[in-house]
Design a protein around this motif. Structure first.
Motif, short mmCIF file in Angstrom:
data_model
loop_
_atom_site.label_atom_id
_atom_site.label_comp_id
_atom_site.label_asym_id
_atom_site.label_seq_id
_atom_site.Cartn_x
_atom_site.Cartn_y
_atom_site.Cartn_z
N GLN A 56 2.15 -1.66 4.83
CA GLN A 56 0.95 -2.32 4.59
C GLN A 56 1.04 -3.14 3.31
OE1 GLN A 56 -2.92 -1.18 5.74
NE2 GLN A 56 -1.83 -1.43 7.53
N VAL A 74 0.87 -1.05 -0.03
CA VAL A 74 0.00 -0.02 0.09
C VAL A 74 0.78 1.29 -0.09
CG1 VAL A 74 -1.80 1.33 1.12
CG2 VAL A 74 -1.80 -1.25 1.17
N VAL A 87 -1.00 -5.54 0.78
CA VAL A 87 -2.53 -5.97 0.28
C VAL A 87 -2.47 -7.34 -0.29
CG1 VAL A 87 -4.45 -5.32 -1.05
CG2 VAL A 87 -3.35 -3.71 0.05
N ASN A 141 -5.67 -6.75 3.87
CA ASN A 141 -4.49 -6.38 3.94
C ASN A 141 -3.78 -6.44 5.48
OD1 ASN A 141 -5.35 -4.21 5.78
ND2 ASN A 141 -6.18 -3.00 4.12
C1 LIG Z 1 -7.11 -2.65 5.23
O1 LIG Z 1 -8.15 -3.07 5.82
C2 LIG Z 1 -8.84 -2.24 6.64
C3 LIG Z 1 -9.56 -2.93 7.29
O2 LIG Z 1 -9.50 -4.61 7.11
C4 LIG Z 1 -9.78 -1.46 5.77
O3 LIG Z 1 -10.51 -0.46 6.58
C5 LIG Z 1 -8.62 -0.58 5.07
O4 LIG Z 1 -9.37 0.24 3.95
C6 LIG Z 1 -7.61 -1.68 3.98
N1 LIG Z 1 -6.69 -0.68 3.49
C7 LIG Z 1 -6.53 -0.96 2.20
C8 LIG Z 1 -5.38 0.10 1.64
O5 LIG Z 1 -6.91 -1.71 1.71
#
Ligand SMILES: *[C@@H]1O[C@H](CO)[C@@H](O)[C@H](O)[C@H]1NC(C)=O
Ligand SMILES: *[C@@H]1O[C@H](CO)[C@@H](O)[C@H](O)[C@H]1NC(C)=O
Ligand SMILES: *[C@@H]1O[C@H](CO)[C@@H](O)[C@H](O)[C@H]1NC(C)=O
Length: 804
Positions: free
Chosen positions: A519, A480, A521, A533
């Motif tokens: 992060q 990410v 994904v 993620n």
């Molecule tokens: C990562 O996961 C969280 C909850 O699982 C979510 O709120 C968030 O948007 C996600 N972030 C991405 C970049 O996908």
């Protein structure tokens, strides 16, 4: 006649002869007549005249004369039949001879018939054999009855006992006898009467009448006049299907009233279908109908045929046989699949129809009633639909990831006894729907990497699993986008999209930052894709890559760096302090101090970890004014790194002696530089002090009892030998809070304290600063060991490091 028969009759002849007529069978002694009288003779003279009765040539006399009375008497019973037989006249001739004078008279004795014999038949029983086919009017002669008597006393008539069939015809034959014949008045039927017995009576004309009887026994002889007759015209029989070959269906029976050969019956099929000939045979003698083929209800449930019964001469009759085949439960139900949705997507709603099934049973009645069922442990059921149709529907939600295919076994059972059943297995597969996001194996990942790592080395790997099928379950990893210290994270690490292995892209420097977060994904290839993620925390581990740095005294020594030591300094008094830092942390930054060279080795010692230089004994005048120490500062890393520095000590109470210091120092031109340095130090210190005071003011305003980080520093300006910041807690152990961050000097007379780095308000309470800007902090826990040696206590505290 009657009179004649009973009494002798005197008939006077022309010659003077006497004729008597007497009935036969008179008793001995009976008087026939008085000859003497009838002849006119003197009865008394008979004896004297020797009257006698002569019989011509006959031995038997039958009569005698009573010479006393002259009566002719019966001497012996006369039987006319013996004497004369069937002659009509019967007479006995006698001659009576008298002597003295000789006299002769003829006497004729006529014997009259008396009905003393009954008619008689030649035999007791007369047997006839008469064909039953004899026609009316047929005559059968009978023998005459015989009667020894004659005339009227002979047989006069015949009578026949009353009967249904015969009459009697009597006629006189040429010989004058009465001849009788049986005349058939009504035909005989052997089957009704096998024999007829009649009584024939013959009567004579005598008085009293006499009769004789004979039994006529007529045997009726059979003629083939009857056809065989079945007991029933129609035979109905129920035959279970699948009856074994050879079993008897029915036995018909016809009877023929005729006897013997005429009554022998044979059986044969009359009208019969081709099918039935394949199934049944007939025993011609017994009339049993026997199974000879497979009896199948489903092919034909009813058979009808006729059987003919025939006697020897071909007289025949027919009977109808109706065979009802009864159903046996010999056909199992058949299950056929009419339609099937295969595969079915896993997201179909419960109750969705996935197939149509048809069930048939060829039997009939209850044997045709079929129940259909499905095994228990599948999320499907059968819903009865029209007639023999069932629809297969789902009962719950499907999940391909749990069960991807089903073998559904449908069992159909009929109601027969015993019931028959059959089953069919339907293979149904569930097709995938992208309903599972990739799931990381761990909730979060931590990667530990030593600083100075090789760029490109892998530091960690993440794995996410997606149970979906093919591309719906294929996971691709990516980072990410984010920033670490204002630099895109992608310039620090990269991830292999297929394997999830994270590589460092550059060498990390622990001294620059100690951790950061990435992060990752994981995304599948479905459409639309699903993703999840995870946070990967990368921790950089320290290496001993920095040697200690001497802050005080300044590495390039000059006169200003010379410490004044009062002449009256006592043993143990603090003389100076070496301050060094190490950019590393932990053991790598745990410094120890040693005097490696000194002018007067017994005079000064240095605290192993405090760096404090103290007088080892009281200073005396004999000690040299200038004392030089070479001190080595070593960290505790593996391998350890060290630096050395020199400390110049001047034992003097008088600043006036300072010029001499110039001699002690090496270059005069350095004084200018030193004064610049002092000015700079003082201004920085002033600035810092002001700052501290400001903070304290703010703190005091905020709370009554502020927690001061720099409590040691506050005391510094007021004392010549300010309480050593390391001794604030009285144990000689460095306060952990200062261990890394704060460096205060006590030994310089020109400046009370020095700062390596500038601090701001944010550094104060760790808890508060944490919330502010995580990017600029490294957190860690530091353990300090009690190095004073009294006890091995250790304490731990949290340290927040901030770099602007
Ligand atoms: C990562 O996961 C969280 C909850 O699982 C979510 O709120 C968030 O948007 C996600 N972030 C991405 C970049 O996908
Ligand atoms: C269904 O039957 C087939 C063949 O009989 C077998 O290979 C398969 O494993 C079975 N599947 C299940 C889910 O029982
Ligand atoms: C993946 O899922 C979609 C629906 O989400 C489905 O249409 C597709 O057939 C699936 N792909 C495979 C290979 O099963």
């Amino acid at each position: 006649m009657f009179w004649l028969a009973l009494f002798p009759l005197l008939l006077r002849g022309s010659y003077g002869d006497v004729t008597y007529s007497i009935p036969e069978e008179m008793k001995r002694g009976s008087v026939i007549g008085n000859i003497a009288k009838d002849l006119g003779l003197d009865a008394k003279g008979l004896l004297s005249r020797k009257a006698r009765l002569d019989v011509d040539g006959r031995s038997k006399r039958y009569c005698d004369i009573n010479l006393n009375t002259g009566e002719l008497i019966v001497a012996e019973v006369i039987d006319r039949e013996r004497l004369c037989g069937r002659r009509l006249t019967c007479a006995l001739k006698y001659e009576i001879i008298l002597e003295n004078p000789l006299e002769s008279h003829n006497i004729l004795l006529q014997i009259q018939d008396v009905n003393d014999n009954p008619p008689k038949f030649g035999e007791d029983v007369v047997k006839f054999e008469i064909q039953e086919s004899a026609v009316k009017g047929a005559r059968f002669s009978l023998n005459q009855a015989h009667d020894a008597d004659i005339g009227l006393n002979a047989v006069q008539s015949y009578t026949l006992q009353r009967n249904d069939h015969f009459n009697l015809a009597v006629h006189t034959n040429p010989a004058g006898g009465k001849q009788s014949e049986l005349v058939l008045e009504k035909e005989l039927d052997r089957e009704v009467e096998q024999e007829v017995t009649l009584l024939l009576t013959a009567v004579d004309g005598g008085t009293p009448q006499r009769s004789g009887t004979v039994v006529i026994h007529v045997t009726v002889l059979d003629a083939n006049d009857n056809k065989p007759v079945f007991r029933q015209n129609v035979y109905k029989v129920n035959l279970p299907e699948n009856s074994p070959i050879g079993s008897v269906v029915i036995a018909v029976s016809a009877t023929d009233a005729d006897e013997g050969v005429n009554g022998e019956v044979t059986y044969g099929f009359g009208h019969i279908s081709d099918d039935a000939t394949q199934l049944f045979s007939l025993n011609p003698k017994t009339g049993e109908v026997i199974v000879k083929g497979d009896i199948d209800f489903e092919t034909e449930s009813f058979h009808e045929f006729s059987i003919q019964a025939k006697d020897s001469s071909g007289l025949n009759s027919f009977a109808n046989i109706k065979v009802d085949i009864t159903d046996e439960n010999d056909n199992a139900p058949t299950i056929s699949l009419k339609s099937l949705t295969n595969p079915i997507p896993e997201n179909v709603l419960p109750g969705t129809e996935v197939g149509i099934i048809n069930v048939q049973d060829e039997d009939s009645g209850v044997n045709k009633q079929v129940r259909c069922s499905i095994q228990q442990n599948v999320p499907f059921k059968l819903n009865p639909s029209i007639k023999n149709y069932y629809s297969l529907v789902t009962t719950s939600e499907l999940d391909r990831e749990l069960i991807s295919d089903y073998n559904i076994t449908i069992t159909a059972t009929d109601e027969g006894s015993p019931p028959l059943s059959s089953s069919k297995t339907i293979h149904l597969s569930v097709s995938d729907v992208n309903d599972n996001p990739p799931v990381f194996e761990e909730q979060s990942y931590s990667a530990y990497v030593s600083e100075n790592n090789k760029p490109g080395s892998s530091i960690c790997s993440v794995t996410a699993r997606d149970p979906d099928w093919r591309q719906n379950g294929t996971v691709v990893y990516s980072l990410v986008p984010s920033e670490v210290n204002g630099v895109p994270v992608s310039s620090y690490v990269s991830i292999n999209g297929d394997t999830g292995v994270i590589h460092a892209l550059r060498a990390f420097d622990y001294e620059q930052f100690r951790s950061f977060k990435v992060q990752v994904v994981a995304r599948d290839n479905g459409s639309p894709p699903l993703s999840s993620n995870v946070t990967v925390s990368v921790f950089v581990a320290d290496e001993n890559d920095n040697s200690p740095q001497i802050l005080y005294p300044a590495p390039a020594g000059n006169s200003l760096m010379t410490e004044m030591v009062p002449k009256a300094a006592l043993a143990g008094s603090l003389v100076s302090k070496v301050i060094a830092v190490d950019a590393d942390s932990g053991q790598n930054a745990w410094l120890s101090y040693q005097i490696v060279k000194s002018t007067d080795p017994g005079l000064f010692t240095i605290g192993l970890h405090s760096g404090e230089i103290r007088a080892q004994r009281d200073i005396s005048d004999s000690d040299g004014m200038k004392q030089n120490l070479v001190i080595s500062v070593k960290d505790n890393g593996q391998p350890s790194m060290s630096t050395t520095c020199a400390v110049y000590l001047l034992i003097s109470d008088n600043l006036a002696e300072v010029p001499e210091l110039k001699d002690m120092s090496y270059e005069g031109k350095d004084s200018k530089l030193t004064s610049y340095l002092i000015i700079a130090l003082v201004s920085v210190s002033t600035f810092f002090l002001t700052f501290i005071i400001l903070i304290l003011a703010v703190r005091f305003c905020r709370r009554r009892k502020p927690r001061l980080l720099f409590d040691g520093a506050v005391a510094i300006p007021s004392a010549y030998f300010p309480p050593n910041y390391a001794e604030v807690d009285g144990t000689g152990t460095l306060r952990s809070s200062y261990n890394y961050d704060a460096y205060l000097t006590t030994g310089s007379r020109t400046s009370d304290f020095k700062f390596v780095r500038s601090y701001n308000d944010n550094t104060l309470p760790a808890e508060m600063t944490l919330k502010k800007s995580p990017d600029h902090f490294l957190e860690g826990s530091i353990t300090t060991l009690n190095t004073a040696g009294e006890s091995n206590e250790s304490s731990e505290c949290n340290v927040a490091l901030y770099w602007p």
